[in-house]
Design a protein around this motif. Sequence first.
Motif, short mmCIF file in Angstrom:
data_model
loop_
_atom_site.label_atom_id
_atom_site.label_comp_id
_atom_site.label_asym_id
_atom_site.label_seq_id
_atom_site.Cartn_x
_atom_site.Cartn_y
_atom_site.Cartn_z
N VAL A 142 -4.02 -6.80 -76.17
CA VAL A 142 -3.69 -6.99 -74.77
C VAL A 142 -4.94 -6.75 -73.95
N GLU A 143 -5.06 -7.48 -72.84
CA GLU A 143 -6.19 -7.27 -71.94
C GLU A 143 -5.80 -6.18 -70.95
N TRP A 144 -6.62 -5.14 -70.86
CA TRP A 144 -6.35 -3.99 -70.00
C TRP A 144 -6.94 -4.23 -68.62
N GLU A 145 -6.66 -3.35 -67.68
CA GLU A 145 -7.09 -3.47 -66.29
C GLU A 145 -8.61 -3.52 -66.14
N ASP A 146 -9.35 -2.97 -67.09
CA ASP A 146 -10.81 -2.97 -67.00
C ASP A 146 -11.43 -4.26 -67.54
N GLY A 147 -10.59 -5.22 -67.99
CA GLY A 147 -11.08 -6.49 -68.48
C GLY A 147 -11.34 -6.53 -69.97
N ASN A 148 -11.27 -5.40 -70.65
CA ASN A 148 -11.48 -5.34 -72.10
C ASN A 148 -10.18 -5.60 -72.84
N THR A 149 -10.29 -6.05 -74.07
CA THR A 149 -9.13 -6.30 -74.92
C THR A 149 -9.00 -5.15 -75.92
N TYR A 150 -7.78 -4.61 -76.01
CA TYR A 150 -7.50 -3.47 -76.89
C TYR A 150 -6.31 -3.79 -77.79
N PRO A 151 -6.21 -3.13 -78.94
CA PRO A 151 -5.01 -3.28 -79.77
C PRO A 151 -3.78 -2.77 -79.01
N LEU A 152 -2.64 -3.43 -79.19
CA LEU A 152 -1.40 -3.07 -78.51
C LEU A 152 -0.44 -2.45 -79.52
N ILE A 153 0.01 -1.23 -79.22
CA ILE A 153 0.98 -0.52 -80.05
C ILE A 153 2.28 -0.41 -79.25
N LEU A 154 3.38 -0.94 -79.78
CA LEU A 154 4.68 -0.84 -79.12
C LEU A 154 5.37 0.44 -79.57
N VAL A 155 5.87 1.20 -78.62
CA VAL A 155 6.60 2.43 -78.91
C VAL A 155 7.99 2.32 -78.30
N GLU A 156 8.95 2.97 -78.93
CA GLU A 156 10.33 2.90 -78.44
C GLU A 156 10.58 3.80 -77.25
N ILE A 157 9.84 4.89 -77.16
CA ILE A 157 10.06 5.84 -76.07
C ILE A 157 8.74 6.46 -75.66
N SER A 158 8.58 6.67 -74.37
CA SER A 158 7.37 7.31 -73.83
C SER A 158 7.78 8.23 -72.69
N SER A 159 6.81 8.79 -72.01
CA SER A 159 7.13 9.67 -70.89
C SER A 159 7.81 8.90 -69.75
N ASP A 160 7.68 7.58 -69.74
CA ASP A 160 8.31 6.77 -68.70
C ASP A 160 9.81 6.57 -68.94
N SER A 161 10.26 6.69 -70.19
CA SER A 161 11.67 6.45 -70.49
C SER A 161 12.38 7.65 -71.10
N HIS A 162 11.67 8.71 -71.46
CA HIS A 162 12.30 9.87 -72.08
C HIS A 162 13.07 10.68 -71.03
N PRO A 163 14.32 11.04 -71.30
CA PRO A 163 15.13 11.76 -70.31
C PRO A 163 14.51 13.07 -69.83
N PHE A 164 13.75 13.76 -70.65
CA PHE A 164 13.15 15.02 -70.23
C PHE A 164 12.17 14.79 -69.08
N TYR A 165 11.41 13.71 -69.14
CA TYR A 165 10.40 13.43 -68.12
C TYR A 165 10.98 12.69 -66.92
#
Length: 91
Positions: free
Chosen positions: A35-58
């Motif tokens: 995926v191309e990131w905000e800085d214009g560089n391309t990085y490997p993309l890792i898909l995760v099922e849950i992160s701090s954006d979707s975890h109920p604790f956060y």
Amino acid sequence: MKQGIHPDYHSVVFQDSTTGFKFLSGSTKTSDQTVEWEDGNTYPLILVEISSDSHPFYTGKQKFTQADGAVDRFNKKYGFADQNAAPKQDD
């Protein structure tokens, strides 16, 4: 540090598959997707099922499926009365 036994540590983008939230972090994990990131560089993309954006604790959106505790459920199931409970008053 012993040479040749440690994996390569590099920048990767993690994406929450539930919310689409992405963040750049260092990891030894690799991926065929990029995926191309905000800085214009391309990085490997890792898909995760849950992160701090979707975890109920956060997020603060915790779900409580059981309002009563395990002891209360046991007592109800086997018909034991709570010795400390106030007696019911019939009107």
